[in-house]
Scaffold this active site. Structure first.
Site, PDB file in Angstrom:
ATOM      1  N   GLU A 281      46.654 111.583  49.701  1.00  0.00           N
ATOM      2  CA  GLU A 281      47.942 111.813  50.359  1.00  0.00           C
ATOM      3  C   GLU A 281      48.430 110.570  51.100  1.00  0.00           C
ATOM      4  O   GLU A 281      48.887 110.637  52.246  1.00  0.00           O
ATOM      5  CB  GLU A 281      47.855 113.014  51.304  1.00  0.00           C
ATOM      6  CG  GLU A 281      47.538 114.308  50.563  1.00  0.00           C
ATOM      7  CD  GLU A 281      47.563 115.559  51.419  1.00  0.00           C
ATOM      8  OE1 GLU A 281      47.307 115.456  52.628  1.00  0.00           O
ATOM      9  OE2 GLU A 281      47.839 116.634  50.868  1.00  0.00           O
ATOM     10  N   ASP A 360      44.428 123.924  47.954  1.00  0.00           N
ATOM     11  CA  ASP A 360      44.634 123.560  49.359  1.00  0.00           C
ATOM     12  C   ASP A 360      44.872 124.791  50.227  1.00  0.00           C
ATOM     13  O   ASP A 360      46.007 125.045  50.631  1.00  0.00           O
ATOM     14  CB  ASP A 360      45.839 122.608  49.457  1.00  0.00           C
ATOM     15  CG  ASP A 360      45.981 121.995  50.842  1.00  0.00           C
ATOM     16  OD1 ASP A 360      45.067 122.178  51.655  1.00  0.00           O
ATOM     17  OD2 ASP A 360      47.006 121.342  51.093  1.00  0.00           O
ATOM     18  N   GLU A 388      47.688 127.448  58.092  1.00  0.00           N
ATOM     19  CA  GLU A 388      48.768 126.646  57.512  1.00  0.00           C
ATOM     20  C   GLU A 388      49.585 127.396  56.453  1.00  0.00           C
ATOM     21  O   GLU A 388      50.799 127.519  56.568  1.00  0.00           O
ATOM     22  CB  GLU A 388      48.175 125.373  56.914  1.00  0.00           C
ATOM     23  CG  GLU A 388      49.198 124.496  56.243  1.00  0.00           C
ATOM     24  CD  GLU A 388      48.574 123.238  55.655  1.00  0.00           C
ATOM     25  OE1 GLU A 388      47.390 122.979  55.890  1.00  0.00           O
ATOM     26  OE2 GLU A 388      49.307 122.517  54.954  1.00  0.00           O
TER      27      GLU A 388
HETATM   28  C1  GCV Z   1      45.763 116.577  57.499  1.00  0.00           C
HETATM   29  C2  GCV Z   1      47.108 119.577  53.412  1.00  0.00           C
HETATM   30  C3  GCV Z   1      47.919 119.621  54.667  1.00  0.00           C
HETATM   31  C4  GCV Z   1      47.941 118.281  55.359  1.00  0.00           C
HETATM   32  C5  GCV Z   1      46.489 117.860  55.621  1.00  0.00           C
HETATM   33  C6  GCV Z   1      45.755 117.822  54.296  1.00  0.00           C
HETATM   34  C7  GCV Z   1      44.293 117.487  54.461  1.00  0.00           C
HETATM   35  O1  GCV Z   1      47.747 118.800  52.450  1.00  0.00           O
HETATM   36  O2  GCV Z   1      49.204 120.060  54.384  1.00  0.00           O
HETATM   37  O3  GCV Z   1      48.645 118.421  56.551  1.00  0.00           O
HETATM   38  O4  GCV Z   1      46.440 116.625  56.270  1.00  0.00           O
HETATM   39  O5  GCV Z   1      45.836 119.079  53.677  1.00  0.00           O
HETATM   40  O6  GCV Z   1      43.503 118.426  54.442  1.00  0.00           O
HETATM   41  O7  GCV Z   1      43.944 116.334  54.609  1.00  0.00           O
END
Ligand code: GCV
Length: 803
Positions: A281, A360, A388
């Site tokens: 990411e 995720d 989330e």
């Molecule tokens: C901290 C997902 C979340 C991100 C998070 C990522 C991760 O993509 O939306 O906010 O980043 O997971 O676990 O690193």
């Protein structure tokens, strides 16, 4: 039998203070305990952790039994509670034993003593007798950690319970009382490590002049046996160290990590270790130099090794620029593809931290096949406590049943029984993100997830039922009616939420490129993020089969792969995760896919409505503040569940062209669209995505005051009026409601929902109960915008009043 609660006058003030939710499950309310209890406590050793254990014991016994234990330095003749450690054994186990008139609390470590005390207090709180106490426990794994995604500026990525406990304005908070109290909550569950900054790490965390800030936090957590853990940015040797490279195989980089880790351990000798998110990411990683994840993990693991610290390398690595048009592309395959080849190349002190599923933290996913794929590398299981994709603490969703399914899932490695819990010996880690809100998570019921996480990390064999019951009793007291309602809500809540947000393995049908909260069925499609469900006019689901699809299923061991590959055996709950099928495909349940999608959404919305009705029966049985807070949360959830229900079912009706056999989708008796009302000032506006508003449209006010007047055309009778409006977070619009010329209600749209837009995330319901309506009555809603918030309306709904 559970003991009756007795509130004595002297303790009432404590009780009142406790009912903000701040004390969570450590309320220590008075209980009736008739068994023997020694009058003294004798403590061996004087470490800060043992002192916490002693003080906690005194606090708990005083709260629950109204007695103050005497602190003695040697054994009194009549017996005592002895706190001591054996110093043998590497885990934090303990033994509780009644002996003569005494109780022995014996830990293998100082932490073991502390955990033993919490276990003893829990027994008292649960009304269990101590008379024949004989209990020996040791934790399932030594790594029972929480991760926090807290930014140094005080914001929290995916945090829903207020700002950071740890940070504010690029410093550790001046007042760390909350951190100490959080450490206590963690310790009560046996959690022994806490990473204090976001895995999307600000490099500053490793700056030498920042170290004193970390030291302060570590000092606050230490008395509770919670080791501080840091998340780091892999580019730090360059950004912080001033080197020209962060290549993990460059000796200067290895030296830099070693010197940096040594420096940290000089200040924090008990640091638990480091968490690393790299090449994921947008984070920098070893790929910048053509190096492997093992190279990246090892350079830090070697630096940590002499200090006994661990490196947790996140397995959450995938390409978020994948080509959607290629049906063979599949994000779910990423973890195995990235790490399989590296098995055996990681240092012994490097642990791979793997999310429960291959995508995720979706509402339902299969277990990550990577767990079954590693022979030499230690995996740890990452679970998400912060909700989330699970309603962000605005929806009540108890996650323990889901985690339990993961832990118990049998991966059939080499054809043998291999539950995930037998593989995740590298640790169990939960993304917690508790914040400054008084009740820690922004929702009293969400506390049950931290509680359940800790209990499972200690003992994954506990059942969701036992955990729910325990939490409910500790949190709300022992009234059977309260316990029944809380247990029922908790234990059905995951299925309920899944029913209205993403059944059959569709994953959470939310705004996946934005806030991950409100409904947006197509947000996952036609982009590179790979959370695709590939619904079109013909059918729905990702074909992940080996025969015709992406081949993901082939990453499991043969027995599991065969099970998912065949439509005959693939469970309904994951069918659309594994297969692309026509809407008319008949499930094991006997329903077609499309009818199941319709039914589950109506079932889900109805279930939340029933939670509201059941909770309302508890008035007077739960302290007023938490009763009202939970009622408000459930009522909001009921409104949102209806928004989800209508959005998803309409979207699929539109896509499939197949009507709901029960005739519900697209027909809403008692609903009056705002765009069809008599409007003054309000303008009709298209909503994006269209399914997020009834009829795809809303009305928004472009002047200082607008009104929408609806003419009631039903029978005379008693009704509830529901006003569906949009509470954007860039203003506090005012609404007033009138029945003919009689003023009936007013409210301000000042909630903190995660959007500035008129969409599924801001859609909110206001209910005015008990109106006597006659045909021809006029209902007028007036809206006054504020800031960027347009006092928008979707519809009103007139529903028969519940008896
Ligand atoms: C901290 C997902 C979340 C991100 C998070 C990522 C991760 O993509 O939306 O906010 O980043 O997971 O676990 O690193």
């Amino acid at each position: 039998m559970r003991p009756a609660l007795i509130l004595s006058a002297s303790l009432l003030s404590f009780a009142a203070r406790a009912e903000s939710g701040y004390d969570a499950w450590l309320r220590y309310q008075p209980v009736e305990y008739r068994g023997p209890l020694p009058a003294a406590v004798v403590v061996e050793g004087d470490s800060p952790i043992v002192a916490s254990a002693r003080d906690e014991l005194i606090r708990g016994v005083r709260g629950m039994l109204g007695r103050t234990l005497r602190v003695e330095s040697r054994a009194p003749a009549e017996g005592a509670i002895f706190l001591r450690r054996t110093g043998s054994g590497s885990s934090d186990g303990f033994e509780l034993k009644a002996q003569g008139g005494s109780i022995q609390v014996v830990g293998t470590t100082d932490r073991g003593v502390l955990y033993g005390v919490f276990a003893l207090l829990r027994r008292i709180a649960l009304g269990e007798s101590l008379a024949n106490l004989d209990d020996k426990q040791s934790p399932f794994t030594n790594v029972r950690w929480v991760n926090h995604w807290d930014n140094l500026d005080g914001s929290i990525e995916r945090g829903y319970g207020g700002r950071s406990l740890f940070w504010d304005n690029l410093h550790a908070r001046t007042d760390l009382t909350r951190v100490r109290d959080y450490g206590r909550l963690l310790a009560s569950l046996g959690i022994n490590g806490c990473s204090i900054n976001n895995v999307n790490a600000n490099p500053r965390i490793l700056a030498s002049d920042f170290l004193p800030e970390i030291v302060r936090i570590a000092d606050a957590l230490r008395p509770w046996g919670v080791r501080t853990v840091l998340s780091v940015d892999f580019g730090s040797p360059q950004t912080i160290g001033g080197l020209s490279t962060f290549d993990p195989l460059d000796p200067a980089v290895a030296d830099w990590w070693k010197a940096k880790v040594d420096e940290i351990y000089r200040a924090i000798p008990d640091l638990g270790g480091i968490v690393l998110k790299a090449d994921s990411e947008g984070r920098v990683g070893p790929s910048a130099y053509g190096r492997t994840h093992a190279d990246a993990a090892n350079v830090i693991a070697r630096a940590l090794k002499p200090h006994g610290g661990l490196l947790l390398y996140r397995g959450f690595v995938y390409d978020h620029h994948m080509d959607w048009n290629n049906p063979k592309n599949d994000r779910a395959r990423a973890a195995v593809e990235n790490f399989r080849e590296l098995d055996g190349k990681f240092e012994a002190d490097a642990v791979l931290q793997i999310k429960n599923g291959p995508i995720d933290f979706q509402v339902r996913e299969p277990v990550s096949p990577l767990f079954g794929d590693l022979e030499k590398t230690k995996p740890s299981l990452e679970l998400q406590i912060t909700q989330e994709y699970m309603g962000q603490a605005r929806h009540a969703v108890f996650l323990v049943p889901m985690w339990k399914e993961t832990l118990d899932f049998d991966l059939r490695v080499r054809g043998e029984t291999t539950p995930v819990k037998s593989l995740a010996k590298g640790g169990i880690i939960g993304v917690s993100n508790a914040g400054l809100d008084e009740n820690w998570f922004g929702n009293n019921l969400s506390q049950a997830n931290l509680y359940g996480f800790g209990r499972l990390a200690w003992n994954p064999d506990l059942s969701p039922e036992d955990i729910a019951e325990e939490w409910a009793l500790l949190t709300f007291g022992d009234n059977p009616k309260v316990l029944d309602v809380v247990d029922r809500i908790l234990l059905t809540s995951w299925r309920t939420y899944e029913n209205y947000t993403g059944p059959l393995g569709l994953q959470t049908l939310t705004d996946i490129t934005g806030n991950h909260y409100g409904v947006a069925v197509e947000a996952s499609e036609r982009n590179g993020w790979g959370q695709w469900h590939r619904a079109d006019e013909e059918g729905v689901g990702m074909d992940r089969t080996v025969a015709t699809g992406t081949g993901f299923i082939g990453q499991y061991w043969p027995e599991v792969a065969r099970f998912y590959e065949s439509l005959e055996t693939c469970p309904d709950d994951l069918i659309l995760f594994m297969h692309h099928v026509p809407y008319t495909h008949v499930l094991h349940s006997g329903k077609t896919v499309i009818q199941y999608i319709y039914n589950s959404h109506y079932d889900g919305a109805e279930a939340v409505e029933s939670y509201v009705n059941e909770w309302r029966l508890l008035k007077g049985l739960v302290d007023e503040r938490r009763y009202n807070e939970i009622l408000a949360q459930l009522e909001y959830q009921a409104g949102q569940a209806e928004v989800w229900r209508d959005s998803v079912t309409n979207w699929f009706f539109h896509a499939s062209g197949i009507a709901d056999a029960k005739g519900r989708v697209g027909r809403y008796p008692g609903r009056y669209e705002a765009e069809s009302a008599q409007l003054q000032g309000y303008k009709v506006t298209d909503v994006t995505p269209w399914e997020a508003a009834s009829g795809g449209k809303a009305v928004a006010c472009a002047s200082s005051n607008c009104s929408a007047t609806f003419s009631y055309a039903g029978q005379a009778g008693w009704f509830d009026l529901r006003v569906e409006y949009f509470d954007q977070n860039n203003g506090a619009a005012r609404y007033r409601a009138w029945l003919n010329d009689q003023f009936i209600d007013e409210w301000t749209a000042a909630d903190h929902l995660p959007t500035q837009k008129i969409d599924g995330s801001s859609s909110t319901r206001r209910t005015v109960r008990g109106l006597a309506l006659r045909p021809g009555d006029r209902i007028r809603i007036e809206g006054s915008p504020d800031g960027g918030e347009a006092a928008a309306l979707d519809y009103i709904e007139i529903v028969e009043q519940k008896k």
